[in-house]
Structures are given as structure tokens and as C-alpha cells.
Motif scaffolding. Sequence first.
Motif, mmCIF file in Angstrom:
data_model
loop_
_atom_site.group_PDB
_atom_site.id
_atom_site.type_symbol
_atom_site.label_atom_id
_atom_site.label_comp_id
_atom_site.label_asym_id
_atom_site.label_seq_id
_atom_site.Cartn_x
_atom_site.Cartn_y
_atom_site.Cartn_z
ATOM 1 N N TYR A 1 44.669 55.712 52.122
ATOM 2 C CA TYR A 1 45.714 55.840 52.413
ATOM 3 C C TYR A 1 45.329 58.054 52.591
ATOM 4 O O TYR A 1 44.779 58.425 53.058
ATOM 5 N N ASN A 2 46.215 58.328 53.538
ATOM 6 C CA ASN A 2 47.168 59.470 53.582
ATOM 7 C C ASN A 2 47.342 60.745 52.302
ATOM 8 O O ASN A 2 48.044 61.474 52.237
ATOM 9 N N ALA A 3 45.453 60.656 51.463
ATOM 10 C CA ALA A 3 46.090 61.146 49.896
ATOM 11 C C ALA A 3 44.812 62.382 50.460
ATOM 12 O O ALA A 3 44.878 63.004 51.123
ATOM 13 N N LYS A 4 45.124 63.388 48.909
ATOM 14 C CA LYS A 4 45.236 65.021 48.935
ATOM 15 C C LYS A 4 45.133 65.541 47.572
ATOM 16 O O LYS A 4 46.031 64.860 47.235
ATOM 17 N N ILE A 5 44.763 66.443 47.554
ATOM 18 C CA ILE A 5 45.121 67.141 45.975
ATOM 19 C C ILE A 5 46.041 68.537 46.256
ATOM 20 O O ILE A 5 46.106 68.809 46.913
ATOM 21 N N LEU A 6 47.490 68.115 45.170
ATOM 22 C CA LEU A 6 48.573 68.451 45.348
ATOM 23 C C LEU A 6 48.183 70.850 44.651
ATOM 24 O O LEU A 6 48.817 71.286 45.384
#
Length: 308
Positions: free
Chosen positions: A260-265
Motif C-alpha cells: 500500500y502507498n501508506a503514510k502517517i497523516l
Amino acid sequence: MTLAKYISDLLYRYECVIIPNFGGFVTNEISAKVNHYTHTFYAPSKQLTFNSHLQNNDGLLANYIAASQNISYSKALEFISKETEQWKFLLKNNELDIENIGSLRLNKEGNYIFEPNTSVNYLTSSFGFSTFNSPAIKRMEYQQKVKQLKTIAPVLPTNENKTPAFIKYAASAAIIFALGTLGWNEYQKITYNNLVAEAEQQQQQVEKTIQEATFVINNPLPAITLNVTKQTYNYHVIAGAFRESINAEKKLKELLEKGYNAKILGVNKWNLTQVCYLSTNSKNEAINTLNSIKKSVSKDAWLLVKEY
């Protein structure tokens, strides 16, 4: 174990415990205090409050129950749902007493009124500390006793025509000591002033040397102007919100490993760190991704929309 016991266990380790579709218990650390009227000392503690707006499931309580009872995550959610339904039913006509946490009731407007249980201290660093009373210090009574004491001066034999020899010697010794003390103090002052003057002179010399030094660059580098546009997204498919940042980082690593192209917002207004599967400006892409994740990965995923 009851739901209240699981919540109580988590409050020792976390600042916020959310009960899905019911509300959240939030702790705030307060310092030690003293009641000057009752002379009572209180150890540092966590102040417990209830926020009925914290209803989104962050997974903390359900995961803890699942691990404790050795059941699935979905079974843990069912257990929480049944308990909270009983709580809501009792609150319609009665006050709800939650063990080691406090009591809840509804006012005329239908809002929750929470009274915390002050006998339990959830601050682990204050373990073993208890409230105690100290008797007041009676300073006035001691001052009066001091006033009653009288200094008795020695009575020396008087002689109108002759002064005893030992008094003469004592007076001479006192004069010599006083003159010696004055001389030593004067010598110390002169030495100190000389050191200060020497230090100031050295400082002035250093400043003069710095001012005389000149550095000239004949060919300075040209200035560079960078036009950087910050990329913003309106739609975020949320994987979870975590009280501890280390848990958010673990979740991020897990999602990245799955592709996934995940990240912390970042941290939201409830001081929770949000992690997303995907951020995009396409509403259709966000909705399609959310539906796909809910079917195959996690039913707890949800869509966050931000307007910039």
C-alpha cells in the motif's frame, strides 16, 4: 472479566481508552497538591474525564480483549457491543456505576454526567503513594516561648578606682583582631578589583581583534530560488488512529510491506496519530479502494475527507 476491568487495565498504560459507539475515557496528569485548610497532601495522579464524542473504534480496547480472552477480534467487538447496550439500557432510568472508574448518568438534556472514582490513581509513577494529613505547625506558640527566654549577663566585680587586668587584655585582643580583619578584607577587595580590571582589558583586546578581521569573498555564489509546491490530498482511506506513535509506525511498516502507498497523516484533535492506506484527490479512487479494503482486509477502515 467485565468490560470495566479491561478499561481500567488500559487506563494505567494509555491516556485515552475509547469504547466504540459509546464514548472515551481520557486521563490528564496533575501534579501533587495540598489542601491548606485540612492540611492534606495528595500525590501526583491522573485526572479522569469522559468524552461522549469519542466513538470511533481505534482498535485498542478490542485488541486487548481479544488477546486476554484468546478470541478473535470480531468476537471481542461483539463482547463490547453487548456490554455497552446494557449500559445504555441502565442509563435510561438509573445511574451507571463503572467499577474503579466512576459513575455515569444522563441529565434532562440527555447529556452524560461523569463523576470519577478518586480512590484509584492511574498514574503508575505514583504507585505506593497515599494521601496523608500533617498537623499544623504552631509557630505563634513557639515564638511566645522564645520571648519568655531571657539572657543573663555575667556580673563582674566593680572597682571604681581599678579595672581588672584580664578585662584590659581581652579588650586589647579584640581591638587587634578587629584591625587585622579589616586589613585582610581590604586586601581581598584590592585583589578582586585588579582581577576584574585585567579581565576587562583582555576582553577589549579580543573584541578589537575581531573587529579588525575582515573576510572578503570575491566570487560569491549566485542565489538559488526554488519553487516548491506542497502536495495536498482531499481523500484518505484510514487504517487506524493510535494513542502511541510507536504503534502508528508499526502499522505503517505493515501496510508498506503489503504494497500500500501508506503514510502517517499526523495527530488529530483528539491527540491520536492517524495512518492511512491511501491518500488521493480522486473521490472515486478513494471510495473504490475503501470498498475493496473493507471486503478483503479490514472492516474498520473508513474514509477521511479534508477540504483545503
